[in-house]
Design a protein around this motif. Structure first.
Motif, PDB file in Angstrom:
ATOM      1  N   GLY A   1      -2.084   8.771  -3.521  1.00  0.00           N
ATOM      2  CA  GLY A   1      -0.830   8.402  -2.869  1.00  0.00           C
ATOM      3  C   GLY A   1       0.162   7.842  -3.866  1.00  0.00           C
ATOM      4  N   LEU A   2      -0.321   7.002  -4.777  1.00  0.00           N
ATOM      5  CA  LEU A   2       0.537   6.447  -5.830  1.00  0.00           C
ATOM      6  C   LEU A   2       1.036   7.546  -6.766  1.00  0.00           C
TER       7      LEU A   2
ATOM      8  N   MET B   1      -1.697   9.060   1.179  1.00  0.00           N
ATOM      9  CA  MET B   1      -2.886   8.206   1.259  1.00  0.00           C
ATOM     10  C   MET B   1      -3.595   8.351   2.604  1.00  0.00           C
TER      11      MET B   1
ATOM     12  N   ALA C   1       3.753   9.390  -4.947  1.00  0.00           N
ATOM     13  CA  ALA C   1       4.965   8.568  -4.917  1.00  0.00           C
ATOM     14  C   ALA C   1       5.681   8.612  -6.264  1.00  0.00           C
TER      15      ALA C   1
ATOM     16  N   THR D   1       1.700  -2.225  -3.237  1.00  0.00           N
ATOM     17  CA  THR D   1       2.412  -1.568  -4.327  1.00  0.00           C
ATOM     18  C   THR D   1       3.396  -2.546  -4.962  1.00  0.00           C
TER      19      THR D   1
ATOM     20  N   CYS E   1       3.802   7.673  -0.559  1.00  0.00           N
ATOM     21  CA  CYS E   1       2.499   7.085  -0.829  1.00  0.00           C
ATOM     22  C   CYS E   1       1.701   6.926   0.464  1.00  0.00           C
TER      23      CYS E   1
ATOM     24  N   LYS F   1      -0.420  -1.279   4.357  1.00  0.00           N
ATOM     25  CA  LYS F   1       0.126  -0.914   3.049  1.00  0.00           C
ATOM     26  C   LYS F   1       1.544  -1.483   2.959  1.00  0.00           C
TER      27      LYS F   1
END
Length: 243
Positions: free
Chosen positions: A209-210, A192, A213, A134, A188, A87
């Protein structure tokens, strides 16, 4: 971020060696082996990517998931081909790809490349099962290299939805809302990974997760703190599309 709030002293060679030995022992011991190994942030001075690569290359239990959210000195870790989930943000994807494909990725901006394609390429190149990328408030991407599938995650405009997302008390206390992105990436990753370990589908785990965040950006301080109800509201506003 790491350099600002996570500065540590240099690790001497003996300590690094002991760290590697302990790490290998932990991964090979059925009694102490974790469900996942998360490598996040910047390795402290004196701890090399080669040392970390040596640890993860000794994992013997196939069910130990390796999650990485780091980019500095990451090539030795990538070379192990042991990463299950990587990630990173859009700039970090370009940073890594520019070292292996300088013609197409050096001095390029995330706005001028296909991030979904870049994620798939990087994941395929290093045998990474899942690539999560991201891009701040812009569209995020998740690529499943084994299934040759990719999803786009459209993040809502937090300021435009402020009245819906932030309760009246918070609005009154802080007045004009300033977004606080510090720690959003860590938030995130944590949400996640934990949701995925609890058997949630990887696409939904990344979406949540987004959302977490984004919710953390609405908390002026401290870092990585978010309101769960706000996270759920944001998740409903995130659009997930297979691309």
């Amino acid at each position: 971020m790491t350099e600002m709030i996570g500065v540590s002293g240099s690790i001497d060679p003996l300590t690094e060696l002991q760290f590697v030995q302990k790490g290998i022992e932990m991964l090979q011991d059925p009694q102490s082996a974790p469900r996942a190994l998360a490598l996040c942030g910047t390795f402290p001075p004196g701890l090399s990517g080669q040392a970390v690569a040596k640890i993860i290359s000794h994992r013997t239990a196939a069910n130990i998931l390796v999650f990485v959210d780091a980019v500095k000195d990451i090539h030795p870790v990538l070379a192990t081909r042991c990463i299950d989930i990587l990630k990173v943000n859009s700039t970090e994807v370009l940073s890594i790809l520019s070292t292996v494909d300088s013609e197409n990725y050096t001095a390029r901006s995330p706005r001028h490349i296909d991030l979904a394609q870049a994620a798939m390429k990087l994941g395929t190149m290093f045998g990474i099962g899942i690539m999560a990328v991201t891009d701040g408030p812009s569209t995020a991407y998740l690529a499943d290299t084994k299934e040759n599938s990719c999803w786009a995650f459209q993040i809502p405009d937090l300021l435009a939805h402020r009245d819906h997302l932030v309760d009246e008390t918070t609005r009154n206390n802080f007045g004009h809302l300033l977004l606080n992105p510090l720690g959003a990436g860590d938030t995130c990753s944590a949400v996640m990974l934990n949701l995925y370990l609890e058997k949630l589908d990887i696409v939904e785990a990344f979406a949540q997760g987004l959302a977490a965040a984004s919710a953390s950006c609405l908390v002026p301080m401290p870092n990585c703190i978010f309101d769960l109800s706000t996270m759920h509201k944001i998740r409903k506003l995130i659009t997930v599309t297979k691309v």
